[in-house]
Design a protein around this motif. Structure first.
Motif, PDB file in Angstrom:
ATOM      1  N   ASP A  14       0.810  -1.222   0.000  1.00  0.00           N
ATOM      2  CA  ASP A  14       0.000   0.000   0.000  1.00  0.00           C
ATOM      3  C   ASP A  14       0.846   1.276   0.000  1.00  0.00           C
ATOM      4  O   ASP A  14       0.704   2.136   0.874  1.00  0.00           O
ATOM      5  CB  ASP A  14      -0.998  -0.035   1.173  1.00  0.00           C
ATOM      6  CG  ASP A  14      -2.051  -1.114   0.962  1.00  0.00           C
ATOM      7  OD1 ASP A  14      -3.128  -0.811   0.445  1.00  0.00           O
ATOM      8  OD2 ASP A  14      -1.761  -2.291   1.278  1.00  0.00           O
ATOM      9  N   ASP A  63      -1.677  -1.903  -4.448  1.00  0.00           N
ATOM     10  CA  ASP A  63      -1.940  -0.473  -4.285  1.00  0.00           C
ATOM     11  C   ASP A  63      -0.624   0.321  -4.328  1.00  0.00           C
ATOM     12  O   ASP A  63      -0.354   1.176  -3.476  1.00  0.00           O
ATOM     13  CB  ASP A  63      -2.718  -0.174  -2.988  1.00  0.00           C
ATOM     14  CG  ASP A  63      -4.183  -0.606  -3.074  1.00  0.00           C
ATOM     15  OD1 ASP A  63      -4.595  -1.110  -4.144  1.00  0.00           O
ATOM     16  OD2 ASP A  63      -4.919  -0.422  -2.085  1.00  0.00           O
ATOM     17  N   ASN A  99      -6.957  -2.807  -5.489  1.00  0.00           N
ATOM     18  CA  ASN A  99      -8.006  -1.957  -6.074  1.00  0.00           C
ATOM     19  C   ASN A  99      -7.436  -0.702  -6.728  1.00  0.00           C
ATOM     20  O   ASN A  99      -7.923  -0.264  -7.767  1.00  0.00           O
ATOM     21  CB  ASN A  99      -9.066  -1.601  -5.022  1.00  0.00           C
ATOM     22  CG  ASN A  99      -8.507  -1.202  -3.676  1.00  0.00           C
ATOM     23  OD1 ASN A  99      -7.547  -1.806  -3.188  1.00  0.00           O
ATOM     24  ND2 ASN A  99      -9.082  -0.196  -3.054  1.00  0.00           N
ATOM     25  N   HIS A 225      -3.588  -9.296  -2.227  1.00  0.00           N
ATOM     26  CA  HIS A 225      -3.810  -7.949  -1.695  1.00  0.00           C
ATOM     27  C   HIS A 225      -4.789  -7.945  -0.503  1.00  0.00           C
ATOM     28  O   HIS A 225      -4.596  -7.202   0.449  1.00  0.00           O
ATOM     29  CB  HIS A 225      -4.336  -7.024  -2.795  1.00  0.00           C
ATOM     30  CG  HIS A 225      -4.506  -5.602  -2.338  1.00  0.00           C
ATOM     31  ND1 HIS A 225      -3.441  -4.840  -1.900  1.00  0.00           N
ATOM     32  CD2 HIS A 225      -5.597  -4.810  -2.222  1.00  0.00           C
ATOM     33  CE1 HIS A 225      -3.874  -3.631  -1.545  1.00  0.00           C
ATOM     34  NE2 HIS A 225      -5.179  -3.587  -1.726  1.00  0.00           N
ATOM     35  N   HIS A 262      -3.827  -3.931   2.094  1.00  0.00           N
ATOM     36  CA  HIS A 262      -5.181  -3.362   1.970  1.00  0.00           C
ATOM     37  C   HIS A 262      -5.677  -2.659   3.229  1.00  0.00           C
ATOM     38  O   HIS A 262      -6.239  -1.576   3.163  1.00  0.00           O
ATOM     39  CB  HIS A 262      -6.156  -4.462   1.544  1.00  0.00           C
ATOM     40  CG  HIS A 262      -7.482  -3.973   1.034  1.00  0.00           C
ATOM     41  ND1 HIS A 262      -7.599  -3.036   0.026  1.00  0.00           N
ATOM     42  CD2 HIS A 262      -8.757  -4.309   1.370  1.00  0.00           C
ATOM     43  CE1 HIS A 262      -8.896  -2.822  -0.232  1.00  0.00           C
ATOM     44  NE2 HIS A 262      -9.606  -3.573   0.571  1.00  0.00           N
TER      45      HIS A 262
END
Ligand code: ZN
Length: 318
Positions: A14, A63, A99, A225, A262
């Motif tokens: 992330d 991410d 995402n 993820h 995540h």
């Protein structure tokens, strides 16, 4: 002094890089350091590169760049910077897609970027064209499985594709909110648009991989993820059908650890089948004076996580 590990690898998740002023998460409380995240990635790369015994590989759990880039038209440039930082390493980097990769790129585009880490020699997943799952063996008696947690998802897919339609049907069935990103009032609050799940094809393939590893007495490290255990996540951030993935893992003996991102606060649990679920703290919500990366040293009977910054040290026995 501990004996030498069998191998070691770097972990980070992330990063959410964007050339943008700091902002806040959806709750309005957690500061997001968009620009600084690249410096923290650089710190991680430097720490990994100066290990006396070289790492075998690095896992980037998704991410890598923020969705903000899509709005400012800077997705390609932002990704180039992240990949350039990671490119200073002389070991392979394996990427999971999150995402935010899909807010910036379609799947069709992602396979042509540096985020497609499936090695030519790796055993590709089911319907390789449509699912990014694969596995590789970093050392004798060990295997790493990279799962595709957005295999079932309405992110990254063409709206007229069957998989998109199937995913949208499932999401609407479980989420009656007008805003599909809202978990408000849901019995299964993980059914939101920013999550995804595993297709039956991927689960069957995963099962076969683990069967092989059981037979050959390998130990398996799985990464994706999205977290798949409720005790290593909040209820919203789990993969849609996390229970199906857990059921596959629990029907075998070989899996020792599941690594996820995540959930930027991170999480950890040792489950009832002695599988360690480690959800790593995200770079993006880490203040510039701290860090968020790790090195995992793998031994015959345990893994030792040495955390940088707000990621804590941890010993995970097999
Ligand atoms: Zn995410």
């Amino acid at each position: 002094m501990e004996a030498a590990p069998l191998f070691s690898f770097g972990v980070i998740t992330d990063i959410h890089y964007a050339d943008a002023e700091d902002g806040y998460d959806f709750s309005g409380y957690r500061r997001r350091y968009y620009r600084q995240s690249l410096n923290l990635l650089q710190n991680a790369v430097e720490a990994w590169a100066t290990e006396t015994v070289p790492l075998t590989f690095v896992l980037q759990l998704g991410d890598s760049i923020d969705g903000l880039n899509a709005r400012s038209g800077e997705a390609e440039g932002a990704l180039e910077q992240v990949l350039a930082a990671l490119g200073q390493l002389s070991v392979p980097v394996h990427h999971a897609w999150g995402n935010h990769e899909f807010y910036n790129f379609s799947r069709a585009r992602l396979v042509h970027t540096g985020l497609n880490s499936r090695p030519a020699g790796a055993v590709a997943g089911p319907l390789a064209r449509d699912c990014q799952a694969y596995h590789f063996s970093p050392a004798a008696q060990f295997r790493v499985v990279v799962l595709d947690a957005y295999d079932l998802s309405i992110l990254g897919r063409e709206p007229d594709s069957p998989r998109y339609q199937e995913s949208l049907r499932l999401l609407r069935e479980k989420n009656s909110n007008d805003n599909l990103n809202s978990p408000a009032g849901l019995k299964e609050p993980q059914f939101v648009e920013f999550n995804g799940g595993f297709s039956q094809g991927q689960l069957d393939w995963f099962n076969e991989v683990l069967k092989f590893s059981d037979e050959t007495q390998e130990k398996v490290i799985v990464m994706g993820h999205l977290p798949i255990h409720p005790d290593a996540s909040d209820r919203v951030c789990l993969a849609w059908n996390y229970e199906d993935a857990l059921a596959v893992i629990h029907s075998h003996r070989c899996v020792v650890c599941f690594l996820a991102g995540h959930l930027h606060d991170g999480g950890y649990c040792l489950d009832s089948h002695r599988v360690h679920h480690l959800t790593l703290e995200g770079v993006i919500e880490t203040p510039p004076e701290s860090n968020a990366f790790g090195i995992i040293y793998v031994y015959e009977d345990k893994m030792i996580l040495k955390g940088g910054g707000r990621i804590s040290d941890r010993v995970m026995h097999f």
